[in-house]
Design a protein around this motif. Structure first.
Motif, PDB file in Angstrom:
ATOM      1  N   HIS A   1      -3.396   4.063  -2.136  1.00 36.77           N
ATOM      2  CA  HIS A   1      -3.650   5.360  -1.978  1.00 36.77           C
ATOM      3  C   HIS A   1      -2.473   6.504  -2.262  1.00 36.77           C
ATOM      4  O   HIS A   1      -2.415   7.391  -2.368  1.00 36.77           O
ATOM      5  CB  HIS A   1      -4.148   5.571  -0.641  1.00 36.77           C
ATOM      6  N   GLU A   2      -1.135   5.842  -1.885  1.00 40.63           N
ATOM      7  CA  GLU A   2      -0.055   6.701  -2.385  1.00 40.63           C
ATOM      8  C   GLU A   2       0.464   6.819  -3.478  1.00 40.63           C
ATOM      9  O   GLU A   2       1.473   7.244  -3.930  1.00 40.63           O
ATOM     10  CB  GLU A   2       1.052   6.133  -1.132  1.00 40.63           C
TER      11      GLU A   2
ATOM     12  N   ASP B   1       0.805  -1.223   0.040  1.00 42.84           N
ATOM     13  CA  ASP B   1       0.153  -0.001  -0.099  1.00 42.84           C
ATOM     14  C   ASP B   1       0.779   1.251   0.078  1.00 42.84           C
ATOM     15  O   ASP B   1       0.290   2.380  -0.170  1.00 42.84           O
ATOM     16  CB  ASP B   1      -1.108  -0.051   1.210  1.00 42.84           C
TER      17      ASP B   1
ATOM     18  N   LEU C   1      -7.966   7.597  -5.468  1.00 43.91           N
ATOM     19  CA  LEU C   1      -6.400   7.677  -5.521  1.00 43.91           C
ATOM     20  C   LEU C   1      -6.044   9.205  -5.227  1.00 43.91           C
ATOM     21  O   LEU C   1      -5.716   9.816  -6.378  1.00 43.91           O
ATOM     22  CB  LEU C   1      -5.712   7.109  -6.722  1.00 43.91           C
TER      23      LEU C   1
ATOM     24  N   LEU D   1      -2.712  10.535  -7.234  1.00 44.53           N
ATOM     25  CA  LEU D   1      -2.413  10.186  -8.608  1.00 44.53           C
ATOM     26  C   LEU D   1      -2.253  11.572  -9.491  1.00 44.53           C
ATOM     27  O   LEU D   1      -3.107  12.227  -9.688  1.00 44.53           O
ATOM     28  CB  LEU D   1      -3.742   9.487  -9.187  1.00 44.53           C
TER      29      LEU D   1
ATOM     30  N   THR E   1      -7.452  -0.249  -6.484  1.00 47.92           N
ATOM     31  CA  THR E   1      -7.989   0.208  -5.135  1.00 47.92           C
ATOM     32  C   THR E   1      -7.465  -0.104  -4.055  1.00 47.92           C
ATOM     33  O   THR E   1      -7.003  -1.263  -3.582  1.00 47.92           O
ATOM     34  CB  THR E   1      -9.350  -0.358  -5.049  1.00 47.92           C
TER      35      THR E   1
END
Length: 496
Positions: free
Chosen positions: A306-307, A284, A331, A334, A303
């Protein structure tokens, strides 16, 4: 962004495998930007005041000979990475040539520095043996399945091809690596059979391709930097600190990966068997991800990552559609989205990406390209488009593996598409009881057509040669020709 850069500007960049480095611009032209690495690295980003008089990175690793770590970049082909941070301007050190002679991406100079530092940490006998090899010599090796003649200059030991005999079961005699002082990559298939222990003893080996992998691949005590792994039984991968590339898949089910800082310093590439295949757990913290699959990809795959700041989507066949695009809204970091052969993607995609700073697409419908330009014209999102094709062209060539050759040369691309289409029709007309001999003249005609196309237009570079080889083998398989026979025919008939 590039129009604001000046000679002497300094950027901080994350390093492959961990930490930070810095690079500097030595030349800017209308077409390219040239950068060199500064001889600094550390666990945190540097301040500009730490970088004057740091010196240059000279590359003498492997077969290099005191070359400056310098690369030229074509910004139109390589969007600037989101994690490249410009911190100020310094005088260019003496001795730096204005323009480089090699071309790659923005972060290549600091990547070269990492490879140089790794080389310097290798035991001196390992480096000396690598450099002393002039000229290459034949060597008789036996991994337990019988003798075979190799060469001391062998850089890639491919034990999946079947060309090197192995014992039917049990341990493999990996001491053969003592006699291959330039072997940096191993391709393997199946259970471990002593491979992991051997990798721990041979730090020169930095790349591993492991197919039909066992449930656990534990490389934590090795010097492997780059792993490609696939297999229905694979469940867990443990990577050493400093690893910076993981190519994964396809796998039978979701895999867990253990890597430094939850994958923060990795480039993760996923080769997906189905659009619903999830990303591995444990990563993650990963920042750069690519998804490759046939026909349809799903944004739901990523999904939870998040980083992530960079996502690359590549379709290997039609229609080039992205399902669940709304998942990208989860995200927030992104910044850069790259897509290849996105012929089924529509112009609504940027609406799901509130943090997007650059959209780079190679291969899309002309109507979508026009609408994207209109939508993004007055926004802060940069847009790079190439390979737009009309609906008429796609209707005729969507399934043709040579369709993108037309992006570089329309006439050469059209000729290659025509040659493949003719070969495909001829193969499909063969009788159900066909033999390889029936397909041979059809396949040879295709290769001779590509020979003529390259002779006339000079279009076949290394990448296109690989594309032609893949297309040839696909067609040969459709015709019932065994892959080893197809490979032999292709290499024998081609002039490119």
């Amino acid at each position: 962004m590039t129009d604001q850069l000046r000679v002497g500007d300094v950027a901080v960049s994350p390093l492959p495998g961990g930490g930070y480095g810095a690079c500097q611009i030595s030349e800017i032209t209308d077409e390219h930007v040239t950068l060199h690495a500064l001889d600094w690295s550390g666990p945190r980003p540097p301040e500009l005041t730490e970088l004057p008089d740091t010196g240059l990175v000279l590359l003498d690793h492997h077969s290099w000979s005191d070359r400056i770590a310098q690369i030229s970049v074509f910004p139109q082909n390589h969007p600037m990475p989101p994690d490249l941070e410009w911190i100020g301007n310094l005088p260019v050190p003496p001795g730096v040539p204005a323009g480089g002679t090699s071309f790659s991406g923005w972060q290549s100079p600091v990547g070269d520095m990492v490879r140089q530092r790794r080389w310097e940490r290798l035991p001196e006998p390992v480096r000396a043996a690598y450099r002393a090899l002039r000229p290459p010599e034949p060597v008789t090796a036996d991994l337990g399945g019988g003798p075979v003649t190799l060469t001391t200059s062998l850089g890639h030991l491919d034990l999946r091809s079947g060309d090197i005999p192995l014992p039917a079961s049990g341990p493999v005699d990996w001491s053969v690596l003592d006699r291959l002082p330039r072997c940096t990559e191993i391709t393997w298939s199946g259970p471990d059979r002593g491979l992991t222990a051997a990798l721990a003893r041979y730090p020169l080996v930095s790349g591993v391709n492991w197919f039909d992998a066992p449930p656990l691949v534990d490389l934590s005590d090795t010097s492997v930097l780059s792993l490609r792994a696939a297999g229905d039984e694979l469940r867990e991968i443990r990577l050493p600190d400093g690893a910076h590339h993981l190519d994964l898949g396809p796998t039978g089910s979701r895999c867990t990966v253990r890597a430094a800082d939850r994958g923060r310093w990795l480039r993760l590439a996923l080769f997906l068997a189905t659009p619903s295949t999830p990303a591995p757990s444990g990563l993650d913290g990963v920042r750069q991800v690519s998804l490759t699959g046939a026909g349809v990809l799903s944004a739901a795959t990523v999904t939870g990552l998040h980083e992530m700041h960079t996502l690359r989507l590549q379709w290997t066949g039609p229609p080039g559609r992205l399902d669940d695009p709304a998942a990208l809204a989860g995200l927030p970091g992104l910044r850069l989205l790259e897509m290849v052969d996105a012929y089924g993607v529509d112009a609504d995609l940027p609406a799901h990406l509130p943090g997007l700073r650059h959209l780079d697409i190679h291969g899309l419908r002309g109507s979508v390209a026009k609408e994207l330009r209109a939508r993004l014209r007055r926004t802060e999102v940069g847009l790079s488009l190439a390979g737009a094709k009309s609906d008429r062209w796609l209707a005729a060539n969507m399934d043709n593996p040579f369709r993108d050759w037309a992006d570089d040369d329309p006439k050469a691309g059209a000729a290659a598409c025509k040659a493949f289409a003719a070969a495909l029709r001829a193969v499909d007309r063969l009788p159900a009881t066909r033999t390889p001999a029936d397909a041979e003249p059809i396949l040879r005609t295709l290769v001779e057509a590509i020979n003529q196309i390259d002779e006339k237009w000079g279009i076949v570079d290394t990448l296109r040669r690989e594309e032609a080889g893949d297309a040839f083998v696909t067609l040969a398989t459709r015709a019932g020709v065994p892959t080893p026979t197809a490979d032999d025919w292709f290499d024998k008939w081609r002039d490119f």
